[in-house]
Design an enzyme around this catalytic site. Structure first.
Site, PDB file in Angstrom:
ATOM      1  N   SER A  18       0.676  -1.161   0.080  1.00 45.17           N
ATOM      2  CA  SER A  18       0.153  -0.041   0.108  1.00 45.17           C
ATOM      3  C   SER A  18       1.005   1.144   0.138  1.00 45.17           C
ATOM      4  CB  SER A  18      -1.042   0.051   1.032  1.00 45.17           C
ATOM      5  OG  SER A  18      -0.389  -0.028   2.460  1.00 45.17           O
ATOM      6  N   VAL A 133      16.513  -6.894   3.035  1.00 47.94           N
ATOM      7  CA  VAL A 133      17.336  -6.782   4.269  1.00 47.94           C
ATOM      8  C   VAL A 133      17.581  -5.692   4.645  1.00 47.94           C
ATOM      9  CG1 VAL A 133      19.745  -7.531   4.986  1.00 47.94           C
ATOM     10  CG2 VAL A 133      18.638  -8.749   3.027  1.00 47.94           C
ATOM     11  N   GLU A 191       6.490  -9.914  10.682  1.00 45.88           N
ATOM     12  CA  GLU A 191       6.189 -10.824   9.537  1.00 45.88           C
ATOM     13  C   GLU A 191       4.659 -11.260   9.828  1.00 45.88           C
ATOM     14  OE1 GLU A 191       8.083 -11.431   6.822  1.00 45.88           O
ATOM     15  OE2 GLU A 191       8.936  -9.827   7.681  1.00 45.88           O
ATOM     16  N   LYS A 206      18.004 -13.079   6.216  1.00 47.33           N
ATOM     17  CA  LYS A 206      18.731 -12.150   5.761  1.00 47.33           C
ATOM     18  C   LYS A 206      20.112 -12.459   6.052  1.00 47.33           C
ATOM     19  CE  LYS A 206      15.112  -8.966   7.293  1.00 47.33           C
ATOM     20  NZ  LYS A 206      14.256  -8.188   8.486  1.00 47.33           N
TER      21      LYS A 206
HETATM   22  N1  LIG Z   1       6.655  -5.143   6.997  1.00 47.69           N
HETATM   23  C1  LIG Z   1       7.713  -4.829   7.006  1.00 47.69           C
HETATM   24  O1  LIG Z   1       8.374  -3.883   7.581  1.00 47.69           O
HETATM   25  C2  LIG Z   1       8.793  -5.400   5.982  1.00 47.69           C
HETATM   26  C3  LIG Z   1       8.129  -6.566   5.031  1.00 47.69           C
HETATM   27  N2  LIG Z   1       9.048  -6.944   4.152  1.00 47.69           N
HETATM   28  C4  LIG Z   1       8.656  -8.042   3.326  1.00 47.69           C
HETATM   29  O2  LIG Z   1       7.695  -7.567   2.286  1.00 47.69           O
HETATM   30  C5  LIG Z   1       6.775  -8.458   1.979  1.00 47.69           C
HETATM   31  C6  LIG Z   1       5.208  -7.877   2.277  1.00 47.69           C
HETATM   32  O3  LIG Z   1       5.353  -7.499   3.719  1.00 47.69           O
HETATM   33  P1  LIG Z   1       3.894  -6.819   4.395  1.00 47.69           P
HETATM   34  O4  LIG Z   1       3.360  -6.077   3.458  1.00 47.69           O
HETATM   35  O5  LIG Z   1       4.316  -6.387   5.910  1.00 47.69           O
HETATM   36  O6  LIG Z   1       2.985  -8.025   4.536  1.00 47.69           O
HETATM   37  P2  LIG Z   1       1.487  -7.916   4.544  1.00 47.69           P
HETATM   38  O7  LIG Z   1       0.692  -9.278   5.261  1.00 47.69           O
HETATM   39  O8  LIG Z   1       0.969  -6.901   5.178  1.00 47.69           O
HETATM   40  O9  LIG Z   1       0.961  -7.793   3.148  1.00 47.69           O
HETATM   41  C7  LIG Z   1       0.860  -9.020   2.252  1.00 47.69           C
HETATM   42  C8  LIG Z   1      -0.275  -8.794   1.374  1.00 47.69           C
HETATM   43  O10 LIG Z   1      -0.265  -9.807   0.250  1.00 47.69           O
HETATM   44  C9  LIG Z   1      -1.617 -10.327  -0.014  1.00 47.69           C
HETATM   45  N3  LIG Z   1      -1.455 -11.732  -0.521  1.00 47.69           N
HETATM   46  C10 LIG Z   1      -1.207 -12.907  -0.146  1.00 47.69           C
HETATM   47  N4  LIG Z   1      -1.339 -13.803  -1.100  1.00 47.69           N
HETATM   48  C11 LIG Z   1      -1.885 -13.148  -1.989  1.00 47.69           C
HETATM   49  C12 LIG Z   1      -1.920 -13.509  -3.250  1.00 47.69           C
HETATM   50  N5  LIG Z   1      -1.826 -14.753  -3.680  1.00 47.69           N
HETATM   51  N6  LIG Z   1      -2.286 -12.298  -4.355  1.00 47.69           N
HETATM   52  C13 LIG Z   1      -2.263 -11.417  -3.924  1.00 47.69           C
HETATM   53  N7  LIG Z   1      -2.007 -11.035  -2.862  1.00 47.69           N
HETATM   54  C14 LIG Z   1      -1.713 -11.800  -1.856  1.00 47.69           C
HETATM   55  C15 LIG Z   1      -2.150 -10.449   1.504  1.00 47.69           C
HETATM   56  O11 LIG Z   1      -3.584 -10.580   1.492  1.00 47.69           O
HETATM   57  C16 LIG Z   1      -1.604  -9.109   2.264  1.00 47.69           C
HETATM   58  O12 LIG Z   1      -2.369  -7.939   2.006  1.00 47.69           O
HETATM   59  C17 LIG Z   1       6.910  -9.793   2.811  1.00 47.69           C
HETATM   60  O13 LIG Z   1       7.981 -10.401   1.972  1.00 47.69           O
HETATM   61  C18 LIG Z   1       7.923  -9.349   4.178  1.00 47.69           C
HETATM   62  O14 LIG Z   1       8.781 -10.270   4.366  1.00 47.69           O
HETATM   63  C19 LIG Z   1      10.185  -6.670   4.209  1.00 47.69           C
HETATM   64  C20 LIG Z   1      10.767  -5.714   4.639  1.00 47.69           C
HETATM   65  C21 LIG Z   1      10.028  -4.874   5.737  1.00 47.69           C
HETATM   66  N1  LIG Z   2       9.580  -8.592  10.202  1.00 53.20           N
HETATM   67  C1  LIG Z   2      10.732  -7.809   9.589  1.00 53.20           C
HETATM   68  C2  LIG Z   2      10.304  -6.889   8.690  1.00 53.20           C
HETATM   69  C3  LIG Z   2      11.639  -6.349   7.882  1.00 53.20           C
HETATM   70  O1  LIG Z   2      12.217  -7.119   7.160  1.00 53.20           O
HETATM   71  C4  LIG Z   2      11.523  -7.053  10.840  1.00 53.20           C
HETATM   72  O2  LIG Z   2      10.729  -7.017  11.858  1.00 53.20           O
HETATM   73  O3  LIG Z   2      12.725  -6.864  10.691  1.00 53.20           O
HETATM   74 NA    NA Z   3      17.617  -2.507   2.442  1.00 52.82          NA
END
Ligand SMILES: NC(=O)C1=CN([C@@H]2O[C@H](COP(=O)(O)OP(=O)(O)OC[C@H]3O[C@@H](n4cnc5c(N)ncnc54)[C@H](O)[C@@H]3O)[C@@H](O)[C@H]2O)C=CC1
Ligand SMILES: N[C@@H](CC=O)C(=O)O
Ligand code: NA
Length: 429
Positions: A18, A133, A191, A206
């Site tokens: 988003s 990472v 996560e 990572k």
């Molecule tokens: N939240 C954070 O601080 C960070 C997250 N990440 C990575 O970013 C990625 C996303 O994380 P978030 O946004 O926090 O997770 P989130 O759970 O908030 O968002 C993932 C979204 O993908 C949707 N989704 C799941 N399966 C789907 C499909 N088949 N088709 C379409 N949409 C689908 C879910 O409904 C959800 O809204 C993950 O790989 C996470 O490890 C990396 C760095 C930081």
């Molecule tokens: N869940 C992870 C999200 C970023 O990579 C964290 O807490 O560091």
């Molecule tokens: Na980075």
């Protein structure tokens, strides 16, 4: 400037997705100027289409991510779904249909990075993953590009925002573990399954990615030694404070055995309060990179959260779009060194061991003898007695993990040792 826009498919519109969509819209003109062509959000794959998504044209929303990546007119797929499947198949399909990929998915990259890089290369496309990472912190690009002429020897730091947030709260406010985890989850740091954070899987993924890039060697999640932080107690923090330390969950990747192999590990560790990592608060991350020519570099900043992570995704998006316009691709996987990955036994560090012992004459000498027999040299010993029982805290000089494991096994067999209350590594000295 080219007027025909580059088309971007966004897979996942949660915490990170988003924010990616928001920044793409609000910074559209600047992004176009920096890339040399406008970028257009051409489709957004979601799981719950009925959810109101402010600022996103409802006509772009689809639940069919596969059809979106197969469209054939998509230039860049941004994968922020997370998890292994369907993310892996969607990314490979995207390459096969001509798109480059930007991903934040460390779990997938640590498990299948080699195959994904191969698929990108086979199709002449880019795979970028700065967000995977340490969130917003530029770390992958500096390691892949800026330090490509140097020899990295060690990468050490805090790479998980959620656990740093929890440990910081436990230490500074005395907050309970669950209360702090709930807050980290509400803030979008954790996560989808926070077990990945607290049990160290996320940091281990990572570490695998960092070690792979730093040492030009394939390192997978299974190669990384892992201990989470769920067993860190208030008593551990009290012991750490007595030593002038605090406790952090660290990822440490280093060359071992005179550089003939590498090790990668994640575990809680005591670090001195005077060390810069001790003052990394909340969901911030910090990573030290030590290399031959540069010496020590420190990377610091927000390691989690929607907006910081989206910053890294957008940086990759700009780079990948520029590459597409110039008909180039960025650096792929570099694994030519193919060094063996050694187990934890080869790691050499210091240890803080807390033993429950009988409070009677000769116990200290018995315990010291066991350490000496295993070649583990003692730095300090502290004893506190209560009702015929005592607690003995031993801090060692540097020793191999194998020697320490042998020492602890032998200690457990002593009649006078009632139990091993905790073992924690001491780093950063
Ligand atoms: N939240 C954070 O601080 C960070 C997250 N990440 C990575 O970013 C990625 C996303 O994380 P978030 O946004 O926090 O997770 P989130 O759970 O908030 O968002 C993932 C979204 O993908 C949707 N989704 C799941 N399966 C789907 C499909 N088949 N088709 C379409 N949409 C689908 C879910 O409904 C959800 O809204 C993950 O790989 C996470 O490890 C990396 C760095 C930081
Ligand atoms: N869940 C992870 C999200 C970023 O990579 C964290 O807490 O560091
Ligand atoms: Na980075």
């Amino acid at each position: 400037m080219r007027t025909r826009p580059l088309k971007v498919a966004l897979l996942g519109c949660g915490v990170v997705g988003s924010e990616v969509a928001r920044i793409m819209t609000t910074h559209a003109d600047d992004l176009a100027a920096r890339i040399g062509a406008p970028v257009e959000l051409a489709g957004v794959a979601v799981r719950r289409p009925s959810k109101v998504r402010e600022g996103i044209d409802p006509a772009l929303i689809t639940t069919d991510a596969t059809a979106l990546v197969k469209r054939g007119d998509i230039d860049v797929v941004v994968e922020v779904i997370g998890g292994i499947e369907p993310a892996r198949t969607l990314i490979t399909t995207a390459f096969e249909h001509g798109a480059s990929v930007v991903s934040a998915n460390k779990a997938l990259l640590a498990q299948d990075g080699a195959a994904l890089h191969a698929a990108a290369e086979a199709n002449g496309r880019d795979l970028y993953y700065e967000a995977a990472v340490a969130g917003a912190i530029p770390l992958i690009r500096p390691l892949r590009e800026s330090l490509a002429g140097d020899k990295v020897n060690r990468v050490l730091g805090i790479v998980n925002g959620t656990t740093n947030f929890i440990l910081d709260k436990m230490d500074s406010t005395g907050a309970g573990y669950q209360e702090a985890l709930d807050e980290a989850t509400a803030l979008g740091y954790a996560e989808a399954d926070p077990t990945a954070d607290v049990e160290g899987f996320d940091a281990a993924a990572k570490a695998a990615i960092l070690a792979g890039i730093a040492f030009h060697t394939r390192v997978r999640l299974d190669d990384v030694y892992r201990e989470g932080m769920t067993e860190v107690t208030a008593a551990d923090f009290a012991s750490a404070r007595e030593m002038g330390c605090t406790i952090k969950l660290l990822a440490i990747c280093e060359r071992a055995g005179d550089g003939a192999s590498v090790t990668a590990r994640v575990h809680p560790a005591m670090i001195p309060l005077s060390h810069p990592l001790a003052s990394v608060r909340g969901a911030y991350n910090a990573v030290f990179v030590e290399s031959d020519a540069s010496g020590q570099l420190m990377f610091y900043g927000p390691g989690a959260g929607g907006s910081p992570t989206a910053s890294a995704v957008l940086g990759d998006l700009v780079a990948v779009c520029r590459n597409r316009l110039s008909g180039a691709t960025g650096p792929g996987e570099s694994a030519y060194a193919a060094l063996p990955v050694s187990g934890m036994g080869e790691v050499v560090t210091r240890y803080h061991i807390s033993l429950d012992v009988a409070d009677k004459p000769g116990v200290l000498a018995q315990v010291a003898t066991v350490f000496a027999e295993h070649g583990v040299s003692i730095d300090t010993v502290r004893q506190q007695g209560k009702d015929g029982e005592a607690s003995l805290v031993v801090v060692t000089h540097r020793a191999s993990d194998a020697a320490l494991v042998g020492t602890v096994e032998a200690l457990r067999k002593l009649d006078t040792v009632r139990g091993v209350a905790s073992i924690m590594r001491v780093e950063g000295e």
